[in-house]
Design a protein around this motif. Structure first.
Motif, short mmCIF file in Angstrom:
data_model
loop_
_atom_site.label_atom_id
_atom_site.label_comp_id
_atom_site.label_asym_id
_atom_site.label_seq_id
_atom_site.Cartn_x
_atom_site.Cartn_y
_atom_site.Cartn_z
N SER A 231 0.92 -0.97 0.11
CA SER A 231 0.51 -0.05 -0.01
C SER A 231 1.17 1.28 0.08
CB SER A 231 -1.06 0.22 0.90
OG SER A 231 -0.33 0.26 2.72
N GLN A 232 0.22 2.26 0.50
CA GLN A 232 0.83 3.92 -0.35
C GLN A 232 2.21 3.42 1.30
OE1 GLN A 232 -2.10 3.21 0.80
NE2 GLN A 232 -3.23 4.25 -0.81
N LEU A 233 3.68 3.86 0.78
CA LEU A 233 4.63 4.01 1.48
C LEU A 233 5.09 5.17 1.86
CD1 LEU A 233 6.58 1.60 -0.62
CD2 LEU A 233 5.32 1.12 1.43
N TYR A 234 5.36 5.39 3.21
CA TYR A 234 6.26 6.94 3.60
C TYR A 234 7.01 6.93 4.32
CZ TYR A 234 3.94 5.86 8.45
OH TYR A 234 3.52 5.60 9.72
N ALA B 156 -11.29 13.25 -2.89
CA ALA B 156 -11.38 11.69 -1.45
C ALA B 156 -11.18 10.39 -1.50
CB ALA B 156 -13.07 12.47 -0.96
N SER B 157 -9.42 10.26 -1.51
CA SER B 157 -9.16 8.62 -1.11
C SER B 157 -8.76 8.92 0.11
CB SER B 157 -7.45 8.90 -1.84
OG SER B 157 -8.03 9.69 -3.37
N VAL B 158 -8.79 7.27 0.40
CA VAL B 158 -8.52 6.49 1.84
C VAL B 158 -7.40 5.90 1.54
CG1 VAL B 158 -9.76 5.26 3.26
CG2 VAL B 158 -10.88 6.06 1.60
N PHE B 159 -6.21 6.23 2.07
CA PHE B 159 -4.63 4.96 2.31
C PHE B 159 -4.71 4.40 3.31
CE2 PHE B 159 -4.84 9.79 0.88
CZ PHE B 159 -4.61 9.58 0.10
N GLN B 160 -3.63 3.51 3.06
CA GLN B 160 -3.58 2.27 4.40
C GLN B 160 -2.00 2.27 4.16
OE1 GLN B 160 -5.66 -0.93 1.20
NE2 GLN B 160 -5.53 -1.78 3.41
N GLN C 182 4.82 -17.77 -0.92
CA GLN C 182 3.43 -17.66 -2.19
C GLN C 182 3.85 -17.47 -3.30
OE1 GLN C 182 -0.28 -20.04 -1.77
NE2 GLN C 182 1.32 -20.54 0.46
N ASP C 183 3.26 -16.79 -3.90
CA ASP C 183 3.98 -16.08 -5.57
C ASP C 183 3.71 -14.98 -5.37
OD1 ASP C 183 4.73 -18.80 -6.75
OD2 ASP C 183 3.20 -18.43 -8.00
N VAL C 184 2.26 -14.35 -4.91
CA VAL C 184 2.07 -13.04 -4.22
C VAL C 184 2.13 -13.10 -2.84
CG1 VAL C 184 0.79 -11.17 -4.85
CG2 VAL C 184 1.21 -12.29 -6.72
N TYR C 185 2.16 -11.86 -2.19
CA TYR C 185 1.70 -11.31 -1.35
C TYR C 185 1.73 -10.05 -0.96
CZ TYR C 185 3.90 -15.66 1.34
OH TYR C 185 3.86 -16.49 2.04
N ASN C 186 0.01 -9.28 -0.19
CA ASN C 186 -0.08 -7.98 -0.10
C ASN C 186 0.19 -7.08 1.49
OD1 ASN C 186 -1.81 -8.42 -1.91
ND2 ASN C 186 -3.57 -8.70 -1.46
N VAL C 187 0.68 -6.57 1.22
CA VAL C 187 1.73 -6.07 1.93
C VAL C 187 0.80 -4.40 3.12
CG1 VAL C 187 3.88 -5.53 3.67
CG2 VAL C 187 4.16 -7.34 1.61
N CYS C 188 -0.21 -4.60 3.31
CA CYS C 188 -1.13 -3.01 3.57
C CYS C 188 -0.73 -3.01 5.20
CB CYS C 188 -2.43 -3.66 3.37
SG CYS C 188 -2.27 -3.76 1.53
N GLU D 4 -6.51 2.54 8.34
CA GLU D 4 -6.46 4.14 7.04
C GLU D 4 -6.91 5.14 7.81
OE1 GLU D 4 -10.60 1.51 5.78
OE2 GLU D 4 -9.36 -0.23 4.93
N ILE D 5 -6.83 5.65 6.89
CA ILE D 5 -6.44 6.92 7.63
C ILE D 5 -7.27 7.85 5.80
CG2 ILE D 5 -4.68 7.53 6.21
CD1 ILE D 5 -4.71 10.07 8.19
N SER D 6 -7.87 9.23 5.86
CA SER D 6 -8.94 9.52 4.27
C SER D 6 -7.73 10.72 4.45
CB SER D 6 -10.04 9.72 4.73
OG SER D 6 -10.32 11.02 6.15
N ALA D 7 -7.86 10.72 2.98
CA ALA D 7 -6.71 12.44 2.38
C ALA D 7 -7.56 14.03 3.27
CB ALA D 7 -7.45 12.36 0.66
#
Length: 707
Positions: A164-167, A195-199, A219-225, A229-232
């Motif tokens: 997800s969105q890195l910072y 008005a996005s929602v970020f993770q 596994q071949d794929v992992y989600n890393v989130c 959550e925080i809104s814009a």
């Protein structure tokens, strides 16, 4: 391990180099620029500027010959798509082509984005079909498709991490990550925002996910989130509060790409968790925002060189003191002051040794001029002793004061450098300590508040802390079943030096291996692990049990816990460590129970025999009945008719009974045997063996018993 990171020198590369370097890995950074901060001794890495030509890049990668390649690209963290970012696909193709040609196996980790899911309803997982609607998401789909081609054609060991969105903790106005852009939008008072929602996910947490994937990722794929959550809109408010800006009326537009995904797979399989919360960090002042300098701010070039400027200043100061010396020459009081000496000392303190030498020459010339003398007239030392000594004073004091001043300046500069280094090291150690405290507090909170945390763990452990070995083995099956969520648990018991084990109990019909006895010599690797007292993990698809857990007391395996199968979500590093910890608890409990049984033997056994007294035998029968009610093991009690002494009969019968059986008496001379895992319908074989010893046996399970 040699690790190559291909990407730009940003906060992610810095966190990765520091983490991998601390663990003793050789980190090679192939980037278009070096890291923003100077690397410390604990995070050594090697930086190579990525060659522009593909062949040169492949030669560089082949010369390193890495064990692991992590590909991010030069535009990974940026949340906007630019034309230059398409070059990352070409760079990935060059990296894959080179890695596939290595003679040794190379693991490849591709850093992707959850934007590949596009506009999804609900939260997407790894099985959700990719349907990107943004240019950035389409680019990552192209990269993943390219990786999939090499994975299939060359059998490459590759993992995709969709983040997800890195910072980072340092947002900058010129950067393209979502946090920097949010600060910039607030500072520039933009009137239209999505008005996005970020993770949000901190780069340090993402690096931890990379480390776990490179060590245990299957596994071949992992989600890393990020877990929060925080809104814009909320992010805009926090940015205005931190920068002390007045909130303006913003027209919030619908986001063009909604990408909400979960990371349950990597959390359950690899035990990964994120520990940093962006909103809490903003409120705590842990995030800084650096504004870009104005374009018209340029360093003024020095028109006059420093050396010439100092000479001019020296001459001006000399002129001032020479004038004072001339004007005060006729004054009764001020004429006693050596103005030229003051001038020499002042220049020696303020400037370098070259200006001090010039000052000594000028002061000497001024002194000779005031004495109406010329340097050529100084023919003999004795005739002009006073003048020569005055000149020597100028030279000596000027040079000595200048030399001493330079030494003090150098010492001060050295001390200042050491102080700056100590301050930097202190800041780094403080950051590490704060991070460790944050992780510790997070673990403590989860341990104390979660449903599977400390309260449940205490309840499970207390069930094992009893003084009866048989009850420990019974409770072990239930405790392990609750921990790893499976009913295929069985417990075997054996004798030292023998590979044959006898079934004590099982939670289901499919739990045991092959009937009620198990010959460990048929599985050499399991037998070797049990002998060494180590947890054995079976290979998936080989027909082996999922795990075999020995209970070792005084270097002797007293019992073996068999876990036939494990659910998919419990085949993680976390659960393996949980079983290892459980092995230590069982060992401690069993040792204490056996020690108690040894010390209280006279109280529970008939003297000189292995026959239990009535009360102790009754407890064994009741425990066997409890196991039968829970469908763990069947049992029966038989009465043994014998002639001769009780001790001789018990000794002969013990040679026939199994390790799980026991003898008891009613106190009136009658002898009984408790047969675990044997029903009353399966006594024929035992009766034949006992009759050879002159002992007759018949079941008394359904008859009134004195015991």
């Amino acid at each position: 391990m040699k690790i190559v990171y291909i990407g730009t020198g940003d906060g992610l590369a810095e966190a990765l180099a520091e983490r991998m370097g601390q663990e003793g890995n050789d980190v090679y950074l192939l980037s278009d620029k070096a890291l923003p901060r100077k690397s410390k001794g604990i995070s050594l890495h090697r930086f190579y500027r990525s060659p522009r030509k593909g062949e040169s890049f492949r030669k560089l990668l082949r010369s390193i010959s890495p064990d692991l390649v992590i590909f991010a690209g030069n535009h990974y963290i940026s949340s906007v798509h630019e034309e230059e970012s398409d070059a990352d696909v070409t760079l990935l193709a060059q990296s894959l082509r080179t890695a596939a040609a290595f003679p040794h196996g190379v693991k490849f980790i591709l850093l992707s984005s959850i934007e590949v899911y596009g506009n999804t309803e609900g939260k997407a997982d790894e099985s959700t079909e990719c349907a990107a609607v943004s240019e950035r998401g389409i680019r990552f789909i192209r990269e993943e498709q390219l990786l999939d081609i090499y994975r299939k054609q060359h059998g490459m060991d590759a993992v995709v991490l969709r983040a997800s969105q890195l910072y980072t903790n340092r947002a900058k106005e010129v950067e393209g990550d979502f946090l920097s852009r949010s600060f910039s939008a607030a500072a520039q008072a933009e009137s239209h925002m999505t008005a996005s929602v970020f993770q949000p996910l901190h780069v340090s947490d993402f690096v931890d996910a990379i480390k776990r994937a490179m060590e245990d990722g299957k596994q071949d794929v992992y989600n890393v989130c990020g877990s929060t959550e925080i809104s814009a809109k909320r992010l805009y408010q926090l940015a205005c509060q931190q920068e002390k800006l007045q909130e303006r009326d913003v027209q919030w537009e619908e986001p063009s790409c909604v990408t909400l995904a979960d990371s349950d797979l990597i959390r359950q399989e690899l035990g990964w968790n994120d520990f940093r919360n962006l909103e809490e960090q903003l409120q705590g002042g842990q995030i800084t925002y650096e504004k870009a300098p104005a374009e018209d701010r340029k360093k003024k070039k020095q028109i006059v060189p420093t050396a010439i400027r100092q000479v001019v200043e020296n001459l001006v100061i000399f002129a001032a003191f020479f004038a004072l010396n001339s004007l005060c020459d006729s004054h009764a009081l001020f004429s006693q002051i050596n103005w030229l000496m003051i001038y020499v000392i002042l220049i020696s303190i303020s400037y370098n040794i070259y200006q001090s030498a010039l000052a000594a020459i000028l002061a000497s010339a001024a002194y000779l001029y005031s004495q109406n003398l010329s340097i050529l007239e100084l023919s003999t030392f004795y005739s002009y002793t006073g003048s020569i000594l005055a000149i020597m004073e100028f030279v000596f004091l000027g040079l000595m004061v200048s030399y001493t001043t330079n030494m003090l300046r150098e010492n001060t500069r050295s001390v200042r450098l050491d102080l700056n280094m100590l301050e930097e090291e202190y800041a780094d150690l403080k950051a590490i300590n704060d991070e460790n405290v944050l992780i510790k507090n997070e673990y403590e909170e989860r341990l104390l508040t979660s449903k599977s945390g400390f309260p449940k763990l205490y309840g499970l452990v207390s069930r094992l802390m009893v003084q009866e070995p048989d009850r420990i083995l019974m409770e072990t099956m239930q405790v392990i079943s609750e921990l790893v969520r499976t009913d295929t648990v069985a417990v075997y018991q054996g004798q030292a030096g023998s590979p044959w084990l006898r079934l004590v109990g099982a939670l289901s019909d499919g739990s045991p291996m092959d009937g009620k006895t198990w010959n460990l010599s048929d599985s050499p690797r399991i037998y070797d692990a049990v002998t060494r007292g180590e947890l054995y993990q079976g290979e998936f698809g080989s027909g082996e049990p999922a795990a075999v857990l020995p209970i070792v007391c005084r270097d002797v395996p007293e019992a073996v816990v068999l876990i036939k199968t494990l659910p998919y979500e419990c085949e993680t590093l976390y659960h393996v460590n949980l079983l290892k910890t459980m092995s230590l608890l069982l060992r401690d409990s069993m040792e204490k129970a056996l020690q108690y049984e040894k010390l209280s033997r006279e109280e529970h056994y008939v003297k000189g025999t292995d026959v239990l007294k009535p009360d102790a035998f009754r407890k064994r029968v009741l425990l066997a009945g409890e196991k039968a009610e829970k469908h763990m093991a069947e049992y029966c009690v038989v009465e043994l008719a014998y002639s001769g002494s009780l001790a001789e009969t018990a000794n002969a019968v013990n040679q026939t009974l199994r390790v799980t059986d026991c003898l008891g008496t009613d106190g009136n001379g009658k002898l009984y045997a408790l047969l675990n895992n044997t029903s009353s319908t399966n006594l024929e074989h035992l009766q034949k063996r006992l009759s050879a010893c002159g002992v007759e046996a018949h079941s008394v399970l359904n008859e009134p018993m004195a015991v």
